[in-house]
Scaffold this active site. Structure first.
Site, PDB file in Angstrom:
ATOM      1  CG  HIS A   1      31.781 -30.845  38.365  1.00 15.23           C
ATOM      2  ND1 HIS A   1      31.457 -30.300  37.162  1.00 15.23           N
ATOM      3  CD2 HIS A   1      32.573 -29.920  38.981  1.00 15.23           C
ATOM      4  CE1 HIS A   1      32.000 -29.096  37.042  1.00 15.23           C
ATOM      5  NE2 HIS A   1      32.677 -28.851  38.142  1.00 15.23           N
TER       6      HIS A   1
ATOM      7  CB  CYS B   1      28.810 -35.403  35.921  1.00 18.74           C
ATOM      8  SG  CYS B   1      27.200 -35.588  35.110  1.00 18.74           S
TER       9      CYS B   1
ATOM     10  CG  HIS C   1      26.754 -31.493  35.798  1.00 16.64           C
ATOM     11  ND1 HIS C   1      27.594 -32.160  34.951  1.00 16.64           N
ATOM     12  CD2 HIS C   1      27.548 -30.861  36.696  1.00 16.64           C
ATOM     13  CE1 HIS C   1      28.854 -31.933  35.314  1.00 16.64           C
ATOM     14  NE2 HIS C   1      28.843 -31.154  36.371  1.00 16.64           N
TER      15      HIS C   1
END
Length: 104
Positions: free
Chosen positions: A74, A4, A57
């Site tokens: 992502h 990510c 993330h």
């Protein structure tokens, strides 16, 4: 595959903006914005790992329509690059912060 934060680094580099390599370092850039005020290009940070509260993330907002949850792109090393929706409980529960790196 790409993770990510690598997707974020490469995407912003194409626009001439250098960001650090990890999600927790990227969390230090730009200014904080409310989730309901995000725009395409804003970063969304999540705590999705076993470590409670630790940002693990990051994604980039791709779409925000009035009254609808934001959509974002992502990546994960196992599943690749994908688009998701903040309306999903998994992301709502893990959401920690949104940041705007580039001003209009």
């Amino acid at each position: 595959g790409m993770d990510c934060s690598g997707l974020v680094v490469q995407s912003f580099a194409k626009a001439g903006i250098q960001l650090p390599r990890t999600a927790d370092e990227q969390l230090e850039f730009g200014k904080r914005v409310k989730l309901k005020k995000v725009k395409p290009g804003d970063l969304l940070f999540f705590a999705l790992s076993e470590k409670p509260g630790k940002v693990s993330h990051v994604g980039i907002v791709t779409e925000r329509r009035s009254g609808q949850p934001a959509r974002f792109i992502h990546a994960s090393t196992s599943k690749g690059v994908m688009e998701a929706d903040m309306g999903l409980e998994y992301y709502r529960k893990g959401f920690r912060q949104a940041r705007r790196v580039v001003e209009d």
